[in-house]
Design a protein around this motif. Sequence first.
Motif, short mmCIF file in Angstrom:
data_model
loop_
_atom_site.label_atom_id
_atom_site.label_comp_id
_atom_site.label_asym_id
_atom_site.label_seq_id
_atom_site.Cartn_x
_atom_site.Cartn_y
_atom_site.Cartn_z
N ALA A 118 0.84 -1.20 0.00
CA ALA A 118 0.00 0.00 0.00
C ALA A 118 0.88 1.25 0.00
O ALA A 118 1.80 1.36 0.79
CB ALA A 118 -0.92 -0.01 1.21
N PRO A 119 0.60 2.18 -0.90
CA PRO A 119 1.48 3.34 -1.03
C PRO A 119 1.29 4.35 0.10
O PRO A 119 0.24 4.41 0.72
CB PRO A 119 1.03 3.96 -2.35
N PHE B 210 1.59 8.52 1.00
CA PHE B 210 1.69 9.86 0.43
C PHE B 210 2.23 10.79 1.50
O PHE B 210 2.30 10.43 2.67
CB PHE B 210 0.31 10.32 -0.08
N GLU C 267 -1.67 17.18 -3.24
CA GLU C 267 -1.22 15.85 -3.65
C GLU C 267 -2.17 15.08 -4.56
O GLU C 267 -1.79 14.10 -5.17
CB GLU C 267 -0.98 14.99 -2.42
N ASN C 268 -3.44 15.53 -4.63
CA ASN C 268 -4.38 14.82 -5.48
C ASN C 268 -4.50 15.46 -6.86
O ASN C 268 -5.41 15.15 -7.61
CB ASN C 268 -5.75 14.73 -4.80
N GLY D 268 -1.57 14.05 -12.49
CA GLY D 268 -0.15 13.98 -12.84
C GLY D 268 0.71 13.61 -11.65
O GLY D 268 1.92 13.48 -11.78
N ILE D 269 0.09 13.43 -10.47
CA ILE D 269 0.85 12.98 -9.29
C ILE D 269 0.52 11.52 -9.03
O ILE D 269 -0.63 11.16 -8.82
CB ILE D 269 0.54 13.84 -8.06
N TYR D 270 1.55 10.71 -9.08
CA TYR D 270 1.39 9.27 -8.92
C TYR D 270 2.08 8.80 -7.65
O TYR D 270 3.12 9.34 -7.28
CB TYR D 270 2.11 8.53 -10.05
N SER D 271 1.54 7.73 -7.06
CA SER D 271 2.37 6.97 -6.13
C SER D 271 3.32 6.16 -7.01
O SER D 271 2.99 5.85 -8.17
CB SER D 271 1.51 6.01 -5.31
N ASN E 99 3.94 3.15 -6.67
CA ASN E 99 3.24 1.89 -6.93
C ASN E 99 2.37 1.99 -8.18
O ASN E 99 2.36 1.09 -9.01
CB ASN E 99 2.33 1.55 -5.73
N GLU E 100 1.62 3.08 -8.29
CA GLU E 100 0.75 3.21 -9.46
C GLU E 100 1.58 3.37 -10.74
O GLU E 100 1.34 2.70 -11.74
CB GLU E 100 -0.21 4.40 -9.33
N THR F 267 3.35 0.13 -11.54
CA THR F 267 2.39 -0.90 -11.93
C THR F 267 1.90 -0.67 -13.35
O THR F 267 1.83 -1.60 -14.16
CB THR F 267 1.18 -0.91 -10.96
N ARG F 268 1.59 0.58 -13.66
CA ARG F 268 1.17 0.88 -15.03
C ARG F 268 2.28 0.52 -16.01
O ARG F 268 2.05 -0.13 -17.03
CB ARG F 268 0.82 2.37 -15.17
N GLY G 213 -6.29 -1.52 -3.33
CA GLY G 213 -5.63 -0.60 -2.42
C GLY G 213 -4.14 -0.48 -2.62
O GLY G 213 -3.43 0.03 -1.77
N CYS H 247 -2.47 0.98 -5.45
CA CYS H 247 -1.84 2.03 -6.26
C CYS H 247 -2.26 3.44 -5.90
O CYS H 247 -1.51 4.39 -6.11
CB CYS H 247 -2.06 1.75 -7.75
N ARG I 136 -7.86 7.76 -5.75
CA ARG I 136 -8.07 8.54 -4.54
C ARG I 136 -9.10 9.65 -4.76
O ARG I 136 -9.15 10.29 -5.80
CB ARG I 136 -6.77 9.06 -3.95
#
Lengths: 464, 277
Positions: A240-241, A243, A249-250, A253-256, A258-259, A262-263, B220, B222, B226
């Motif tokens: 689980a990422p 932040f 932060e939302n 163009g802002i990624y964890s 992990n996302e 993964t992509r 849960g 990535c 959100r």
Amino acid sequence: MAKLNLNRVPMPRQDPKKRGKNFNEVALGYSLEQAKEEASRCIQCPKRNCVTGCPVGVDIPEFINAIREGDMPEAVRMLKSKNALPGICGRVCPQETQCEATCSLAKKGAPIAIGRLERFVADWERANVGAAKPIDPPKPTGKRVAVVGSGPAGLTAAADLAKLGYSVTIFEALHVAGGVLMYGIPEFRLPKEIVQAEVDYVVSLGVKLELDAVVGKLATVDELLNNGYRAVFLGTGAGAPMFMNIPGENLNGIYSANEFLTRVNLMKAYCFPEYDTPVKIGRRVAVIGGGNVAMDSARCALRLGADKVYIIYRRSEAEMPARREEVENAMEEGIEFRLLTNPKQMLGDEQNWVVGIECYEMELGEPDDSGRRRPVVKEGSEFTIDVDMVVEALGTRPNPLVASTTEGLETTRWGTLVADEETGKTVKDKVWAGGDIVTGAATVISAMGAGKHAAADIDKFLRG
Amino acid sequence: MYKILLKQDLVPGIHLFRVAAPAVAKKAQAGQFVVVRIDEKGERIPLTIADWDEKEGSITIVFMEVGTTTARLALLKEGDAIADFVGPLGVPAHIEKFGTVVCVAGGVGTAVVAPIARALKQAGNKIISILGARSQDLIFWEDRLGSVSDQFIVTTDDGSYGRKGLVTEPLKELLESGEKIARVIAIGPAIMMKFCSLTTKPFGIKTIVSLNPIMVDGTGMCGCCRVLVGGETKFACVDGPDFDGHQVDWDLLFARQRIYLDEEKCSFEQWQKSVQG
């Protein structure tokens, strides 16, 4: 006594200019001659210090000796009797802090390149299918064991249990096995073909793989135990990422990390639109963090076509948790390091897209709990870096899914599972755990070590 | 692989699949979703569970063609198989006896509302349903939703069927009628959910919406999905998909749903070219 040879055979690598534009593997691997030359530097010291530095206890001097003698099938057999995933470990283990750190030649500054030799043996076997003797099938115990998660901990536990004659099923939430090896570590550092080949090897030992199976949703741990599994190993990782919890932060163009990874890795967004999953191609990308995942993210962004990629890290280079080799690779490829820098907030436009990061300059103060000097904000030092994409690589924590759906497990305040350090036994009857789910985000090999120890303890328990 | 047992074209652009997924069917509850990946090169998309049959071992999904993946999905036929079908994911809808519940269904959201309304009805609630669509030819499952409703209202934007207008109009009238309403469930396009929430807010009636941000893994991992709810960042896949509509930052949801507009267009054009040969 023969004179010590202190010339490590260098690893051939792709040219930095070229490799910044492709996802092919950076390190190219030894030739047989290079491997033999490196192997012949090993003095076969009786202390076997290297083995004590290996979390899974590979018989290092023996497999190196087999390489020197050109007996590759024997080298494969020696290596794989302790390590089911040598092609992976040879690439991503931090050997410099493990077996190579304890090598007798390390004091002279030229430890044997054990990792490179391990990789060579694994690659030789893949290229020479059938050349190494298969291991004798074990006598079936007739007992079933469930392994939850198919990352390094789960794969290792499953392989060891299968070799002991257990009927093992791995439950994996994603559509491929491998966990972080598949979704996290990029192709140019760990080709997915290698991971798949080593997963296939584990399956060849008789392990059954249930993909798309989210334990906690599809079935709970107790349901597994009530449905014929005599023991359960939890190797669900730290997926689980995290932040930063700063304003903005939302923004789009802002990624964890992990996302983003993964992509790119799991969903192959670098082959978009041939593959359906997209990822934004940032022109000016900032990656926040100083670990291996940050380096991986930065180097992926560069390969996707970014003009400028920054690593933003709040401490100095000396405190970076990333492997030295990966930091050097990133620097060589032109990643710009903005050290002693910490984001204050993300800035966006009216369409909700990120356009910049307001940062503080930092300085190092007194050492903190981790023993590293604590970064302290320089008041009034705010400045802005213009970016159109941000990847936050701040570490990960365990996914709470399994713990929250299983009665009787104990978790720490970080969400990790409480388990015996030696055996991986949790406080719940018939349930073991190991890898990042217990330690928090750590290394592939330490997870494998935990899987190995838990498998041995499960065997002991089931033998009664 | 997960076999398609039944395919129905409900209305133009909206299709129903009944998919063999026995383990998922055993656990599915109203309000949960599955993540679907068509094949090796496909992306992972979330689709809400519209119904399930434990005996048959099947899950029913209803989807609207909006992009490459849903258009590719629509080309599959009975007997074809889907590579990945992961679930049941997300927190199930909160079901208990509240009293009178108004269920507002917009477009393809009807398939999401129907099992929730059924479960609420079974729990002893009085159900008032409002089903809205652009026009008559886009209305489906009127009978399904109607059969679990004590009162049933249909609206169409163009007046071709039922009442002319938006779902928010009869919703407002119900709230003003003085009938004691315990809760409103509003599921459909994000813009509809936003306006339903705005409609109920002055009346202080709890309004539950089902959010549909972009997702990748759905477990849960990535953080792509959100959303901001009550000032806190939540992951719709594991904290939702149901949230309090009065607390949702709708503008952020709209903005984040647009992240890949350019890529979606590129992908769709590429796909169209490839199917036209």
